[in-house]
Design an enzyme around this catalytic site. Structure first.
Site, PDB file in Angstrom:
ATOM      1  N   SER A 189       0.761   3.545   2.186  1.00 31.87           N
ATOM      2  CA  SER A 189      -0.128   2.526   2.721  1.00 31.87           C
ATOM      3  C   SER A 189      -1.221   3.127   3.611  1.00 31.87           C
ATOM      4  CB  SER A 189       0.749   1.507   3.464  1.00 31.87           C
ATOM      5  OG  SER A 189       0.032   0.380   3.828  1.00 31.87           O
ATOM      6  N   ASP A 359       2.738  -5.318  -5.877  1.00 31.28           N
ATOM      7  CA  ASP A 359       2.283  -5.004  -4.532  1.00 31.28           C
ATOM      8  C   ASP A 359       1.122  -5.928  -4.129  1.00 31.28           C
ATOM      9  OD1 ASP A 359       1.401  -3.782  -2.164  1.00 31.28           O
ATOM     10  OD2 ASP A 359       1.934  -1.789  -2.912  1.00 31.28           O
ATOM     11  N   HIS A 392       5.113  -3.499  -2.122  1.00 32.21           N
ATOM     12  CA  HIS A 392       4.732  -2.545  -1.077  1.00 32.21           C
ATOM     13  C   HIS A 392       5.921  -1.856  -0.384  1.00 32.21           C
ATOM     14  CE1 HIS A 392       1.100  -1.168   0.896  1.00 32.21           C
ATOM     15  NE2 HIS A 392       1.686  -1.244   2.074  1.00 32.21           N
TER      16      HIS A 392
END
Ligand SMILES: *[C@@H]1O[C@H](CO)[C@@H](O)[C@H](O)[C@H]1NC(C)=O
Ligand SMILES: *[C@@H]1O[C@H](CO)[C@@H](O)[C@H](O)[C@H]1NC(C)=O
Ligand SMILES: *[C@@H]1O[C@H](CO)[C@@H](O)[C@H](O)[C@H]1NC(C)=O
Length: 417
Positions: A189, A359, A392
């Site tokens: 991320s 995601d 995610h």
């Protein structure tokens, strides 16, 4: 818009948001509230990360402080060997350093939430690597500065521009100095964003051997999380001015109120905030999620979230936008903030990218934009993995992440030794 008008506009829109009562079905179930719906105020966990998540499994672990050029004191963990001192010596070679860089609103603990057999940090240690874990400025163990007080707004005057410009170089330089070796890099991320931004400016890349990017975040305009989209809209209006919230502490009362306001929007379901923010994770262990919620989410600066929101709005990767040409000229010498041009990443730099079909933050369309910037990358130097069922958080906590992703990272690093 004149500043006064802007303020009135923002004040009214924020007040509208915060005054709306939360939907009864969602108000009592946000990850910032305990089961009675009362806000929990964060205190830094009493033990360090080594003691709470590493040494108890039989791994050596060192707590280290690294000071950045702009004075932030960052906590770093080093796990030099595998379980009980084992984990091979890389076939007679010195163990190679690997740096793990976490995402936004979390800290280095995110690499250590599952069992040792399932956690990337310990898997790498058992596979012959010398593992280093970063904790960026503002997270609970890196809430320190040589002169600034974390309880004052001046401490929180930064965005991921500064994390890329100061935190990343400080930690990499320290590792290099201790080990005399180039570093292998894993980002998740925000950890991918700061590395890509640095590489695009030709920074750090001479000290890094190769990089694995999980849930890569660069472009954000296709983000599907309804909460994220609404939050981005509110944040981009320089919410700092209204809130005066220099620190964005997800477990604090102000943010609790703010989120409850957002969750009152009928388009946003906060029944399960983890899903609302990260997407439909396929493979989380509910006891791991409980462990996660004990140490995370972590504070960041409000300015950092404003910067993220600008990325959502503008569809380009640029430095923080000070809002007016005059302010931008003052800071950058140009009316628009400078962009990070990802096409400038050296074409022979080994990259492994893994992204998920579920995601909500690193949406496939945005990842496609990133890959488009890398389309001239040398064949054989760019591996891309698409994991259809992952969202995610699966990349850091999924119970199948070892088999699906981590084993591939280990062999990618071994190929690039
Ligand atoms: C925040 O930092 C910028 C430079 O990055 C500086 O111009 C500004 O005065 C600072 N603001 C505060 C409140 O410290
Ligand atoms: C989930 O976590 C618990 C507690 O750590 C563990 O006992 C269990 O084996 C885990 N389940 C899976 C599928 O990994
Ligand atoms: C980025 O750099 C490439 C060449 O390296 C150039 O062709 C492209 O126009 C640049 N993009 C922007 C938005 O400046």
């Amino acid at each position: 818009m004149a500043v006064g008008k802007l303020l009135i506009f923002l004040t009214t829109s924020v007040l509208t948001l915060t005054l709306i009562q939360p939907h009864p079905a969602v108000g009592s179930r946000t990850f910032i509230s305990d089961s009675d719906g009362a806000a929990i105020i964060t205190n830094p966990p009493p033990l360090g990360i080594c003691a709470s998540a590493v040494t108890k499994y039989g791994y050596k672990c060192q707590e280290i402080d690294v000071t950045t050029e702009d004075g932030y004191i960052l906590n770093v963990q080093r796990i030099p060997t595998g379980k009980d001192g084992g984990g091979g010596d890389g076939g007679g070679r010195k163990r190679e350093p690997v740096l793990l860089q976490h995402g936004v609103l979390v800290d280095g603990m995110t690499w250590l939430l599952n069992s040792p057999e399932q956690s990337l940090a310990l898997i790498l240690a058992d596979n012959g690597f010398d593992v280093w874990i970063a904790n960026t400025r503002g997270t609970s163990y890196s809430r320190r500065h040589v002169t600034l007080d974390p309880d004052k707004p001046e401490f929180w005057n930064w965005t991921w521009d500064e994390i890329a410009a100061f935190d990343l170089p400080a930690v990499i330089a320290y590792i290099f100095q201790q080990t005399n070796q180039k570093v292998q890099y894993v980002g998740h991320s925000l950890g991918t964003l700061i590395a890509l931004a640095s590489f695009s400016e030709g920074k750090e890349i001479d000290k890094i051997k190769s990089a694995a990017m999980l849930s890569p975040v660069a472009y954000l305009s296709h983000m599907t999380t309804a909460l994220g989209v609404l939050a981005a809209k509110v944040f981009v209006g320089e919410i700092t001015i209204v809130f005066g919230l220099a620190e964005f502490n997800p477990k604090g009362e102000d943010v609790d109120r703010f989120l409850k306001g957002l969750c009152a929007d009928p388009k946003v379901s906060c029944y399960d905030l983890m899903t609302a923010i990260t997407g439909r994770n396929c493979c989380l262990n509910s006891s791991t999620v409980d462990v996660f919620l004990r140490s995370e989410p972590q504070p960041t600066s409000t300015k950092n979230l404003v910067h993220f929101s600008q990325t959502v709005r503008d569809g380009v990767l640029a430095k923080y936008d000070y809002g007016t040409p005059i302010f931008n000229i003052e800071h950058y010498g140009s009316p628009r903030p400078p962009i990070y041009n990802l096409s400038n990443i050296p074409k022979d730099f080994p990259l492994f990218i893994s992204h998920g079909g579920q995601d909500a933050l690193a949406d496939s369309k945005d990842v496609a934009n990133l890959l488009d910037d890398l389309k001239l990358h040398d064949e054989g130097k760019l591996s891309v993995q698409y994991v259809r069922e992952f969202a995610h958080a699966d990349f850091i906590m999924g119970v199948t992440a070892k088999d699906v992703v981590y084993d591939k990272i280990v062999s990618f690093f071994q190929r690039n030794q």
